[in-house]
Motif scaffolding. Structure first.
Motif, PDB file in Angstrom:
ATOM      1  N   PRO A 130       0.832  -1.207   0.000  1.00 46.13           N
ATOM      2  CA  PRO A 130       0.000   0.000   0.000  1.00 46.13           C
ATOM      3  C   PRO A 130       0.869   1.261   0.000  1.00 46.13           C
ATOM      4  CG  PRO A 130       0.174  -0.868   2.220  1.00 46.13           C
ATOM      5  CD  PRO A 130       0.919  -1.830   1.331  1.00 46.13           C
ATOM      6  N   VAL A 131       0.359   2.304  -0.615  1.00 48.20           N
ATOM      7  CA  VAL A 131       0.974   3.632  -0.482  1.00 48.20           C
ATOM      8  C   VAL A 131       0.559   4.161   0.882  1.00 48.20           C
ATOM      9  CG1 VAL A 131       1.023   5.998  -1.408  1.00 48.20           C
ATOM     10  CG2 VAL A 131       0.803   4.046  -2.976  1.00 48.20           C
ATOM     11  N   TRP A 132       1.499   4.680   1.673  1.00 48.01           N
ATOM     12  CA  TRP A 132       1.157   5.246   2.983  1.00 48.01           C
ATOM     13  C   TRP A 132       0.400   6.540   2.780  1.00 48.01           C
ATOM     14  CZ3 TRP A 132       0.788   3.584   7.728  1.00 48.01           C
ATOM     15  CH2 TRP A 132       0.607   4.512   8.764  1.00 48.01           C
ATOM     16  N   ASN A 133      -0.766   6.590   3.426  1.00 50.03           N
ATOM     17  CA  ASN A 133      -1.631   7.738   3.213  1.00 50.03           C
ATOM     18  C   ASN A 133      -2.140   8.238   4.573  1.00 50.03           C
ATOM     19  OD1 ASN A 133      -3.117   9.571   1.729  1.00 50.03           O
ATOM     20  ND2 ASN A 133      -4.833   8.149   1.362  1.00 50.03           N
ATOM     21  N   GLY A 134      -1.240   8.191   5.571  1.00 53.32           N
ATOM     22  CA  GLY A 134      -1.597   8.660   6.904  1.00 53.32           C
ATOM     23  C   GLY A 134      -2.066   7.546   7.831  1.00 53.32           C
ATOM     24  N   GLY A 135      -2.347   6.375   7.315  1.00 53.48           N
ATOM     25  CA  GLY A 135      -2.702   5.230   8.153  1.00 53.48           C
ATOM     26  C   GLY A 135      -4.189   4.984   8.307  1.00 53.48           C
ATOM     27  N   LYS A 136      -5.007   5.812   7.664  1.00 50.24           N
ATOM     28  CA  LYS A 136      -6.462   5.668   7.840  1.00 50.24           C
ATOM     29  C   LYS A 136      -7.122   5.001   6.637  1.00 50.24           C
ATOM     30  CE  LYS A 136      -7.002   8.277  11.720  1.00 50.24           C
ATOM     31  NZ  LYS A 136      -6.370   9.601  11.794  1.00 50.24           N
ATOM     32  N   SER A 137      -6.301   4.471   5.738  1.00 46.44           N
ATOM     33  CA  SER A 137      -6.855   3.860   4.523  1.00 46.44           C
ATOM     34  C   SER A 137      -6.598   2.362   4.475  1.00 46.44           C
ATOM     35  CB  SER A 137      -6.232   4.522   3.286  1.00 46.44           C
ATOM     36  OG  SER A 137      -6.325   5.925   3.365  1.00 46.44           O
ATOM     37  N   GLY A 138      -6.514   1.746   5.661  1.00 46.22           N
ATOM     38  CA  GLY A 138      -6.316   0.295   5.707  1.00 46.22           C
ATOM     39  C   GLY A 138      -4.918  -0.127   5.309  1.00 46.22           C
ATOM     40  N   GLU A 139      -3.952   0.773   5.449  1.00 50.70           N
ATOM     41  CA  GLU A 139      -2.588   0.446   5.019  1.00 50.70           C
ATOM     42  C   GLU A 139      -2.003  -0.748   5.782  1.00 50.70           C
ATOM     43  OE1 GLU A 139      -3.697   3.517   5.732  1.00 50.70           O
ATOM     44  OE2 GLU A 139      -2.625   5.060   4.607  1.00 50.70           O
ATOM     45  N   GLU A 140      -2.304  -0.813   7.104  1.00 50.13           N
ATOM     46  CA  GLU A 140      -1.680  -1.872   7.905  1.00 50.13           C
ATOM     47  C   GLU A 140      -2.165  -3.269   7.489  1.00 50.13           C
ATOM     48  OE1 GLU A 140      -1.182  -1.014  12.128  1.00 50.13           O
ATOM     49  OE2 GLU A 140      -1.539   1.090  11.675  1.00 50.13           O
ATOM     50  N   PRO A 141      -3.492  -3.525   7.443  1.00 49.30           N
ATOM     51  CA  PRO A 141      -3.917  -4.856   6.982  1.00 49.30           C
ATOM     52  C   PRO A 141      -3.507  -5.149   5.539  1.00 49.30           C
ATOM     53  CG  PRO A 141      -5.834  -3.431   7.418  1.00 49.30           C
ATOM     54  CD  PRO A 141      -4.629  -2.751   7.974  1.00 49.30           C
ATOM     55  N   LYS A 142      -3.427  -4.128   4.721  1.00 49.34           N
ATOM     56  CA  LYS A 142      -2.996  -4.367   3.332  1.00 49.34           C
ATOM     57  C   LYS A 142      -1.544  -4.846   3.297  1.00 49.34           C
ATOM     58  CE  LYS A 142      -6.191  -1.125   1.175  1.00 49.34           C
ATOM     59  NZ  LYS A 142      -6.384   0.284   0.877  1.00 49.34           N
ATOM     60  N   LEU A 143      -0.704  -4.251   4.149  1.00 54.12           N
ATOM     61  CA  LEU A 143       0.698  -4.694   4.177  1.00 54.12           C
ATOM     62  C   LEU A 143       0.799  -6.112   4.747  1.00 54.12           C
ATOM     63  CD1 LEU A 143       3.588  -3.904   3.484  1.00 54.12           C
ATOM     64  CD2 LEU A 143       3.829  -2.980   5.797  1.00 54.12           C
ATOM     65  N   THR A 144      -0.009  -6.411   5.767  1.00 59.36           N
ATOM     66  CA  THR A 144      -0.050  -7.790   6.289  1.00 59.36           C
ATOM     67  C   THR A 144      -0.410  -8.756   5.166  1.00 59.36           C
ATOM     68  OG1 THR A 144      -0.701  -7.047   8.484  1.00 59.36           O
ATOM     69  CG2 THR A 144      -1.200  -9.338   7.953  1.00 59.36           C
ATOM     70  N   ASN A 145      -1.427  -8.400   4.367  1.00 59.31           N
ATOM     71  CA  ASN A 145      -1.846  -9.266   3.255  1.00 59.31           C
ATOM     72  C   ASN A 145      -0.690  -9.546   2.298  1.00 59.31           C
ATOM     73  OD1 ASN A 145      -4.434  -9.436   4.175  1.00 59.31           O
ATOM     74  ND2 ASN A 145      -5.258  -7.861   2.794  1.00 59.31           N
ATOM     75  N   CYS A 146       0.139  -8.550   2.037  1.00 60.15           N
ATOM     76  CA  CYS A 146       1.297  -8.762   1.141  1.00 60.15           C
ATOM     77  C   CYS A 146       2.149  -9.920   1.648  1.00 60.15           C
ATOM     78  CB  CYS A 146       2.195  -7.523   1.103  1.00 60.15           C
ATOM     79  SG  CYS A 146       1.510  -6.138   0.219  1.00 60.15           S
ATOM     80  N   TYR A 147       2.476  -9.873   2.947  1.00 60.19           N
ATOM     81  CA  TYR A 147       3.345 -10.915   3.507  1.00 60.19           C
ATOM     82  C   TYR A 147       2.634 -12.267   3.532  1.00 60.19           C
ATOM     83  CZ  TYR A 147       6.880  -7.461   4.488  1.00 60.19           C
ATOM     84  OH  TYR A 147       7.842  -6.503   4.327  1.00 60.19           O
ATOM     85  N   VAL A 148       1.378 -12.294   3.958  1.00 57.12           N
ATOM     86  CA  VAL A 148       0.658 -13.572   4.082  1.00 57.12           C
ATOM     87  C   VAL A 148       0.425 -14.199   2.697  1.00 57.12           C
ATOM     88  CG1 VAL A 148      -1.529 -14.620   4.790  1.00 57.12           C
ATOM     89  CG2 VAL A 148      -0.427 -12.914   6.261  1.00 57.12           C
ATOM     90  N   ASN A 149      -0.041 -13.408   1.744  1.00 57.10           N
ATOM     91  CA  ASN A 149      -0.308 -13.956   0.406  1.00 57.10           C
ATOM     92  C   ASN A 149       0.982 -14.415  -0.268  1.00 57.10           C
ATOM     93  OD1 ASN A 149      -3.124 -13.735   0.386  1.00 57.10           O
ATOM     94  ND2 ASN A 149      -2.998 -11.546  -0.079  1.00 57.10           N
ATOM     95  N   THR A 150       2.063 -13.690  -0.045  1.00 54.22           N
ATOM     96  CA  THR A 150       3.357 -14.086  -0.620  1.00 54.22           C
ATOM     97  C   THR A 150       3.842 -15.388   0.007  1.00 54.22           C
ATOM     98  OG1 THR A 150       3.921 -11.791  -1.090  1.00 54.22           O
ATOM     99  CG2 THR A 150       5.752 -13.350  -0.946  1.00 54.22           C
ATOM    100  N   LEU A 151       3.716 -15.510   1.330  1.00 52.52           N
ATOM    101  CA  LEU A 151       4.155 -16.746   1.996  1.00 52.52           C
ATOM    102  C   LEU A 151       3.314 -17.942   1.532  1.00 52.52           C
ATOM    103  CD1 LEU A 151       4.681 -15.240   5.558  1.00 52.52           C
ATOM    104  CD2 LEU A 151       6.488 -16.259   4.147  1.00 52.52           C
ATOM    105  N   ASN A 152       2.010 -17.744   1.383  1.00 54.92           N
ATOM    106  CA  ASN A 152       1.148 -18.829   0.896  1.00 54.92           C
ATOM    107  C   ASN A 152       1.543 -19.264  -0.512  1.00 54.92           C
ATOM    108  OD1 ASN A 152      -0.620 -19.457   3.035  1.00 54.92           O
ATOM    109  ND2 ASN A 152      -1.794 -17.594   2.637  1.00 54.92           N
ATOM    110  N   LEU A 153       1.814 -18.291  -1.363  1.00 52.00           N
ATOM    111  CA  LEU A 153       2.193 -18.607  -2.745  1.00 52.00           C
ATOM    112  C   LEU A 153       3.554 -19.310  -2.795  1.00 52.00           C
ATOM    113  CD1 LEU A 153       1.158 -18.319  -5.631  1.00 52.00           C
ATOM    114  CD2 LEU A 153       2.077 -15.984  -5.678  1.00 52.00           C
ATOM    115  N   ALA A 154       4.461 -18.897  -1.929  1.00 47.98           N
ATOM    116  CA  ALA A 154       5.782 -19.549  -1.865  1.00 47.98           C
ATOM    117  C   ALA A 154       5.620 -21.013  -1.457  1.00 47.98           C
ATOM    118  CB  ALA A 154       6.679 -18.809  -0.872  1.00 47.98           C
ATOM    119  N   CYS A 155       4.758 -21.276  -0.477  1.00 41.14           N
ATOM    120  CA  CYS A 155       4.537 -22.659  -0.025  1.00 41.14           C
ATOM    121  C   CYS A 155       3.870 -23.493  -1.104  1.00 41.14           C
ATOM    122  CB  CYS A 155       3.696 -22.678   1.246  1.00 41.14           C
ATOM    123  SG  CYS A 155       4.643 -22.194   2.671  1.00 41.14           S
ATOM    124  N   LYS A 156       2.935 -22.864  -1.816  1.00 43.52           N
ATOM    125  CA  LYS A 156       2.264 -23.560  -2.919  1.00 43.52           C
ATOM    126  C   LYS A 156       3.282 -24.005  -3.975  1.00 43.52           C
ATOM    127  CE  LYS A 156      -1.613 -22.398  -5.677  1.00 43.52           C
ATOM    128  NZ  LYS A 156      -2.486 -21.308  -6.119  1.00 43.52           N
TER     129      LYS A 156
END
Ligand code: AR6
Length: 184
Positions: free
Chosen positions: A90-116
């Motif tokens: 996510p582009v940081w936009n002050g933190g009120k646009s769901g940036e934190e869960p979006k960044l978590t998703n990057c790591y989780v989805n990448t780890l899942n794809l790596a395991c696949k």
């Protein structure tokens, strides 16, 4: 270099250029177009060669690019890796646009794809902390939390080693200090 063991997975932090790292998967901090850019994205496409861009174009034609928080896999071209997983932070936009869960998703989805893809090792850059301006300490907390939760909840994971490759000194220091506090 600093490293800790979380269950059977080694988590390491080092400072350097991710394009020089030998790892089954190298992660790219891409943008939604998947067509390259500056920062680590530019470095990966330059070092990996045109095969990576060709595959990115195909994915873009098929599914219209990659959404924020999602991840797609391509060849690693000339890089010392088997795959590149491209994720869009996510582009940081002050933190009120769901940036934190979006960044978590990057790591989780990448780890899942790596395991696949049966990867045993993966190297992450500090997604979103460059051009996308995500605060570095917060991004490091999110990355380490996502990785440790993943390890805890995936006992059968293929991943033996997870590496954080920090390009700048500030990120390296943040990760190194934070990792020392991570003992399960
Ligand atoms: N190896 C490892 N890390 C690197 C390298 C490298 N060779 N080069 C830079 N970094 P950024 P973002 C670090 O800007 O913030 C692109 O144009 C850098 O110090 O690469 O997610 C894309 O196409 C920083 O800590 O990615 C997107 O448009 C981290 O990588 C946009 O930038 C991420 O910085 C994505 O922005």
């Amino acid at each position: 270099m600093e490293e800790i063991k979380l269950q059977t997975t080694t988590v390491k932090v080092l400072q350097g250029d991710i394009t020089k790292i030998a790892s089954d998967v190298i992660v790219n901090a891409a943008n939604t177009s998947l067509l390259g850019g500056g920062g680590v994205d530019g470095a990966i496409h330059r070092a990996g060669g045109k095969q990576i861009l060709e595959e990115c174009r195909k994915i873009r034609d098929q599914q219209g690019g990659c959404q924020v928080g999602e991840a797609v896999v391509t060849t690693a071209g000339n890089l010392p890796a088997s795959f590149v997983i491209h994720t869009v932070g996510p582009v940081w936009n002050g933190g009120k646009s769901g940036e934190e869960p979006k960044l978590t998703n990057c790591y989780v989805n990448t780890l899942n794809l790596a395991c696949k893809n049966h990867a045993r090792s993966i190297a992450f850059p500090n997604i979103s902390t460059g051009i996308y301006r995500f605060p570095k300490a917060l991004a490091a907390n999110i990355a380490l939390e996502a990785v440790s939760n993943f390890i805890r909840s995936h006992h059968e994971s293929s991943l033996e080693q997870i590496l954080f490759v920090c390009f700048d000194e500030e990120n390296y220091r943040i990760y190194r200090d934070r990792l020392r506090e991570y003992v399960i």
